[in-house]
Design a protein around this motif. Structure first.
Motif, PDB file in Angstrom:
ATOM      1  N   SER A   1     -25.558   8.099  25.324  1.00  0.00           N
ATOM      2  CA  SER A   1     -25.052   9.571  26.120  1.00  0.00           C
ATOM      3  C   SER A   1     -24.203   9.213  26.994  1.00  0.00           C
ATOM      4  O   SER A   1     -22.976   9.701  26.616  1.00  0.00           O
ATOM      5  N   ASN A   2     -24.304   8.810  28.264  1.00  0.00           N
ATOM      6  CA  ASN A   2     -22.596   8.344  29.125  1.00  0.00           C
ATOM      7  C   ASN A   2     -22.033   7.822  29.061  1.00  0.00           C
ATOM      8  O   ASN A   2     -20.734   8.136  28.158  1.00  0.00           O
ATOM      9  N   ILE A   3     -22.294   6.614  27.806  1.00  0.00           N
ATOM     10  CA  ILE A   3     -21.137   5.710  27.127  1.00  0.00           C
ATOM     11  C   ILE A   3     -20.048   6.898  26.639  1.00  0.00           C
ATOM     12  O   ILE A   3     -18.463   6.845  26.227  1.00  0.00           O
TER      13      ILE A   3
ATOM     14  N   MET B   1     -38.463   7.915  30.916  1.00  0.00           N
ATOM     15  CA  MET B   1     -38.334   6.857  29.881  1.00  0.00           C
ATOM     16  C   MET B   1     -37.030   6.923  28.943  1.00  0.00           C
ATOM     17  O   MET B   1     -36.482   6.693  28.787  1.00  0.00           O
ATOM     18  N   ASN B   2     -37.701   7.944  28.412  1.00  0.00           N
ATOM     19  CA  ASN B   2     -36.996   9.073  27.083  1.00  0.00           C
ATOM     20  C   ASN B   2     -35.959   9.360  27.954  1.00  0.00           C
ATOM     21  O   ASN B   2     -35.057   9.408  27.238  1.00  0.00           O
ATOM     22  N   ILE B   3     -35.922   9.942  29.014  1.00  0.00           N
ATOM     23  CA  ILE B   3     -34.500  10.867  29.640  1.00  0.00           C
ATOM     24  C   ILE B   3     -33.766   9.791  29.906  1.00  0.00           C
ATOM     25  O   ILE B   3     -32.259   9.763  29.557  1.00  0.00           O
ATOM     26  N   CYS B   4     -34.158   8.378  30.291  1.00  0.00           N
ATOM     27  CA  CYS B   4     -33.317   7.535  31.231  1.00  0.00           C
ATOM     28  C   CYS B   4     -32.893   6.415  29.722  1.00  0.00           C
ATOM     29  O   CYS B   4     -31.195   5.778  29.958  1.00  0.00           O
ATOM     30  N   SER B   5     -33.375   6.101  28.599  1.00  0.00           N
ATOM     31  CA  SER B   5     -32.763   5.512  27.613  1.00  0.00           C
ATOM     32  C   SER B   5     -32.006   7.055  27.374  1.00  0.00           C
ATOM     33  O   SER B   5     -30.617   5.849  26.251  1.00  0.00           O
ATOM     34  N   VAL B   6     -32.186   7.759  26.960  1.00  0.00           N
ATOM     35  CA  VAL B   6     -30.895   9.374  26.269  1.00  0.00           C
ATOM     36  C   VAL B   6     -29.815   8.883  27.566  1.00  0.00           C
ATOM     37  O   VAL B   6     -28.267   8.995  26.717  1.00  0.00           O
TER      38      VAL B   6
END
Length: 118
Positions: free
Chosen positions: A49-51, A40-45
């Protein structure tokens, strides 16, 4: 066209979601530290980050990064629902954060479509 990512509403809301997720996962069972907490932390980051990463390149390539961010949001939404099913968070908190994720998804999809027109 270049975009200042800090001024984009989708980046701002994704940063807010990331903050919520970090607070939320800090109270998950220790047995989930390498499972749902990490995912969940990786997905939220990944969302803001990609934006940010794609904001400094042309619209076609930016759309690619926005789609990755969008994909991470759907992954995060699924993980949030799994956490809820396992009673790691209240139904109220689940609905609150899921609504933010859905808002992000709608805004990002709209932004991607807008870039298509340019």
């Amino acid at each position: 066209m270049r975009h200042n990512f800090k001024n984009l509403k989708i980046w701002i809301i994704s940063m807010d979601i990331t903050n919520d997720i970090y607070k939320l996962t800090s109270i998950f069972p220790k047995s989930e530290i390498y499972g749902l907490v990490s995912h969940m932390n990786i997905c939220s980051v990944s969302m803001p980050s990609n934006i940010a990463e794609g904001s400094n390149i042309g619209n076609k390539h930016f759309q690619h990064y926005l789609n990755i961010s969008l994909g991470s949001s759907f992954e995060l939404q699924t993980q949030l629902l799994i956490a809820s099913q396992n009673n790691f968070l209240s139904k109220e908190k689940t609905v609150e954060i899921e609504n933010k994720i859905i808002e992000f998804q709608k805004m990002t999809t709209s932004f991607i479509n807008k870039l298509d027109l340019n």
